[in-house]
Enzyme design. Structure first.
Site, PDB file in Angstrom:
ATOM      1  CG  ASP A 121     -58.911 -61.104 -63.551  1.00 26.40           C
ATOM      2  OD1 ASP A 121     -59.425 -60.927 -62.584  1.00 26.40           O
ATOM      3  OD2 ASP A 121     -58.010 -60.562 -64.187  1.00 26.40           O
ATOM      4  CD  GLU A 122     -60.675 -60.959 -57.729  1.00 20.82           C
ATOM      5  OE1 GLU A 122     -61.104 -61.306 -56.868  1.00 20.82           O
ATOM      6  OE2 GLU A 122     -60.298 -59.569 -57.680  1.00 20.82           O
ATOM      7  CE  LYS A 151     -68.981 -61.946 -60.590  1.00 22.09           C
ATOM      8  NZ  LYS A 151     -70.009 -60.979 -61.193  1.00 22.09           N
TER       9      LYS A 151
END
Ligand code: NAD
Ligand code: DAU
Length: 331
Positions: A121-122, A151
């Site tokens: 979710d970052e 990511k």
């Protein structure tokens, strides 16, 4: 079904391997893992003869290609995963998270293999504490750290490989996991093992930052749900409505371990520290029917504390070095 699990000797990957062996009698699992400081052979102990561990680097095409060629699906967990480390030295994050993902995507493209990409979710950045919104699949990418930006980049590579080359891929972005086999550099296991050692837990800043906790088994059940029923090319957010601020988590750990809730220290904050993450997992729940099973954080945390108490030989070799590195940066 032949499954290639990258990063299967790490926290979430090892739990995925154990769950897969327990629940899927037809599964043959090959783990590809570099066994960095975060990987541990011992995390796969007891997984049985349907699991083979290959030590190797996902960024090495010669290693990756034959393993992908003989697989029905690749589930890609391997990553450099710790924000604090990415602030000290971003270079392995770029190599593993970006070049490693690129290398896997080229192999699945060559061999026409199904691919599931594990993300975080970052990638969406952070929310204000009082923001009524939560992250959805439509939230704009806005990563803050070298970890989360690599990511985010890896997710975008997957999307491009789906669109340009018809790679049969899905993506999931999950919130903070807790449970057994998590490296003791991470927040919850660090504080549990501190209390075991008579060290006061360490809260960054004022301890007000919020994370959306999910048990690792619920994450991995969601991953299997997406593998089996997810639409190719789609992204699914995984979360269990588990928002807590760090101070609340530390106080609960102290209480469950029989200490005063106030026995913690406030230490130097993380540079660029994301304030709050919160997941809206409506798509996963309504489209694919997934629901979290571990709804009681208190009892999940109590089980996790018991696991670290009972498995000291698993974490003890790394404890002194992890604490020395944190102490050197005032944390
Ligand atoms: P981890 O650090 O515990 O494990 C990572 C594993 O990858 C280790 O076994 C390590 O040896 C291996 N690895 C690292 N570089 C490699 C390379 N170049 N080649 C092969 N193997 C390599 O991480 P984790 O917490 O289990 O996270 C797994 C995945 O889930 C990551 O992609 C992470 O971004 C994602 N994720 C984690 C969380 C969380 O709360 N931990 C939440 C959402 C998403
Ligand atoms: O949201 C998903 C992400 O969760 C994953 O993508 C990452 O791989 C995973 O490491 C995790 O990232 P965080 O940075 O949120 O996790 P960490 O365990 O490092 O820290 C959780 C919170 O606790 C964060 O606000 C920082 C704080 N913290 C951390 C440590 C290690 C402390 O207050 N004290 C500490 O000692």
């Amino acid at each position: 079904m032949k499954i290639l699990v990258t990063g299967g000797a790490g926290f979430i990957g090892a739990n995925f391997v154990h769950q897969t062996v327990e629940e899927r009698p037809d599964a043959e699992v090959t783990v590809l893992d570099k066994l960095t400081y975060a990987g541990n052979r011992a995390s796969l102990a007891g997984s049985g003869d349907r699991v083979t561990l290959v030590q190797g680097d996902i960024a090495d095409a010669d290693t990756v290609d034959p393993l992908v060629a003989e697989s029905d699906i690749v589930v890609h967990f391997a990553a450099e995963s710790h924000n604090d480390n990415s602030l000290n030295d971003p270079s392995p994050f770029v190599r593993t998270n970006l070049v490693g993902t690129f290398t896997l995507l080229e192999a699945v493209r060559r061999h026409g293999v199904r691919y599931h990409h594990i993300s975080t979710d970052e990638v969406y950045g952070d929310l204000d504490l009082d923001d009524p919104q939560r992250f959805t699949e439509l939230t704009q990418y806005n990563p803050s750290s070298p970890y989360s930006s690599t990511k985010a980049g890896s997710d975008l590579l997957v999307r491009a490989w789906v669109r340009s080359f018809n790679v049969p891929a899905t993506i999931s972005n999950c919130s903070n996991n807790y449970g057994p086999y998590q490296h003791i550099e991470k927040f919850i296991p660090r504080q549990i093992t501190n209390v075991i050692d008579g060290i006061r837990p360490k809260l960054y800043g004022a301890g007000q930052n919020v994370r959306d906790w999910i048990h690792v088994r619920d994450h991995n059940r969601a991953v299997w749900t997406i593998i089996e029923r997810g639409r190719i090319g789609e992204t699914y957010l995984i979360g269990a409505d588990g928002e807590q601020n760090n101070k609340e988590v530390v106080e609960l750990i102290l209480e469950l371990m029989g200490r005063e809730a106030s026995e913690y220290d406030l230490v130097a904050d993380r540079p660029g520290h994301d304030l709050r993450y919160a997941i809206d997992s409506t798509r996963l729940r309504e489209e694919l029917g997934w629901r979290p099973e571990f709804r009681d954080f208190r009892s999940g945390l109590a089980d996790t504390i018991a696991w670290y108490e009972e498995n000291e030989s698993w974490w003890r070799p790394q404890k002194a070095a992890v604490e020395a590195a944190y102490a050197a940066q005032g944390q």
